[in-house]
Write a protein that holds these residues in place. Structure first.
Motif, PDB file in Angstrom:
ATOM      1  N   TYR A   1     -18.221 -77.664  23.757  1.00 32.65           N
ATOM      2  CA  TYR A   1     -18.811 -78.018  22.466  1.00 32.65           C
ATOM      3  C   TYR A   1     -18.900 -76.884  21.446  1.00 32.65           C
ATOM      4  CZ  TYR A   1     -20.200 -82.174  25.022  1.00 32.65           C
ATOM      5  OH  TYR A   1     -20.185 -83.322  25.773  1.00 32.65           O
ATOM      6  N   VAL A   2     -19.060 -75.647  21.884  1.00 34.88           N
ATOM      7  CA  VAL A   2     -19.284 -74.559  20.933  1.00 34.88           C
ATOM      8  C   VAL A   2     -17.991 -73.874  20.530  1.00 34.88           C
ATOM      9  CG1 VAL A   2     -20.487 -72.366  20.544  1.00 34.88           C
ATOM     10  CG2 VAL A   2     -21.609 -74.181  21.859  1.00 34.88           C
TER      11      VAL A   2
ATOM     12  N   GLN B   1     -23.381 -70.583  12.027  1.00 36.03           N
ATOM     13  CA  GLN B   1     -23.286 -71.967  12.494  1.00 36.03           C
ATOM     14  C   GLN B   1     -22.932 -72.010  13.982  1.00 36.03           C
ATOM     15  OE1 GLN B   1     -20.264 -73.335   9.810  1.00 36.03           O
ATOM     16  NE2 GLN B   1     -21.743 -74.056   8.281  1.00 36.03           N
ATOM     17  N   THR B   2     -22.022 -71.141  14.378  1.00 37.95           N
ATOM     18  CA  THR B   2     -21.620 -71.097  15.787  1.00 37.95           C
ATOM     19  C   THR B   2     -22.786 -70.624  16.654  1.00 37.95           C
ATOM     20  OG1 THR B   2     -19.347 -70.641  15.103  1.00 37.95           O
ATOM     21  CG2 THR B   2     -19.908 -70.182  17.402  1.00 37.95           C
TER      22      THR B   2
ATOM     23  N   LEU C   1     -25.222 -73.508  17.092  1.00 36.58           N
ATOM     24  CA  LEU C   1     -24.737 -74.470  18.080  1.00 36.58           C
ATOM     25  C   LEU C   1     -24.850 -73.890  19.490  1.00 36.58           C
ATOM     26  CD1 LEU C   1     -23.560 -77.252  18.555  1.00 36.58           C
ATOM     27  CD2 LEU C   1     -21.282 -76.295  18.132  1.00 36.58           C
ATOM     28  N   TYR C   2     -24.530 -72.617  19.643  1.00 36.38           N
ATOM     29  CA  TYR C   2     -24.660 -71.920  20.935  1.00 36.38           C
ATOM     30  C   TYR C   2     -26.113 -71.978  21.411  1.00 36.38           C
ATOM     31  CZ  TYR C   2     -24.132 -67.992  24.251  1.00 36.38           C
ATOM     32  OH  TYR C   2     -24.097 -67.200  25.372  1.00 36.38           O
TER      33      TYR C   2
END
Length: 133
Positions: A126-127, A71-72, A75-76
């Motif tokens: 944000y990440v 998930q990270t 998003l990255y």
């Protein structure tokens, strides 16, 4: 100041991997869309390497599990879309204007430098905002 220096060094490493990957593709494949293919390959190599380096050395990120890391990374990657447009814009523009590998790579390096500065701020906000140590 130390963090900025480390980030710059890691960005240089990822840039070298990106441009080096592109050069390998161009040297080994000269068919249709070779330049486009090389830029996609370089972008993928640079993205993966930069994620690993950033999460470990810049943001000290430790995923709870594989799903959390995925998930990270997603998003990255999303945060990197705008900066990728900057990078590709410079690289394709230099290729179009100068019609040479060296100048295309220079455009890529300039675009990556601008993109990485922007990306750091996006990632920080944000990440990795919750995961930063």
């Amino acid at each position: 100041m130390k963090l900025a220096l480390i980030y710059a060094i890691l960005a240089l490493i990822a840039t070298a991997a990106n441009i080096g990957s592109q050069d390998l593709v161009v040297r080994n494949y000269s068919g249709p869309y070779s330049i486009t293919l090389s830029i996609f390959v370089g972008t993928g190599v640079g993205l993966l390497l930069k994620y690993v380096l950033d999460k470990r050395y810049i943001f000290r990120f430790k995923a709870r599990d594989v799903a959390h890391d995925g998930q990270t990374f997603f998003l990255y990657t999303v945060m990197g879309l705008a900066t990728t447009v900057i990078f590709w814009g410079f690289e394709f523009a230099f290729q179009h204007i100068f019609q040479s590998d060296g100048m295309r790579y220079l455009g890529g390096v300039i675009g990556l430098a601008i993109g990485y500065v922007t990306k750091y701020h996006l990632d920080k906000r944000y990440v990795f905002r919750m995961e930063a140590a």
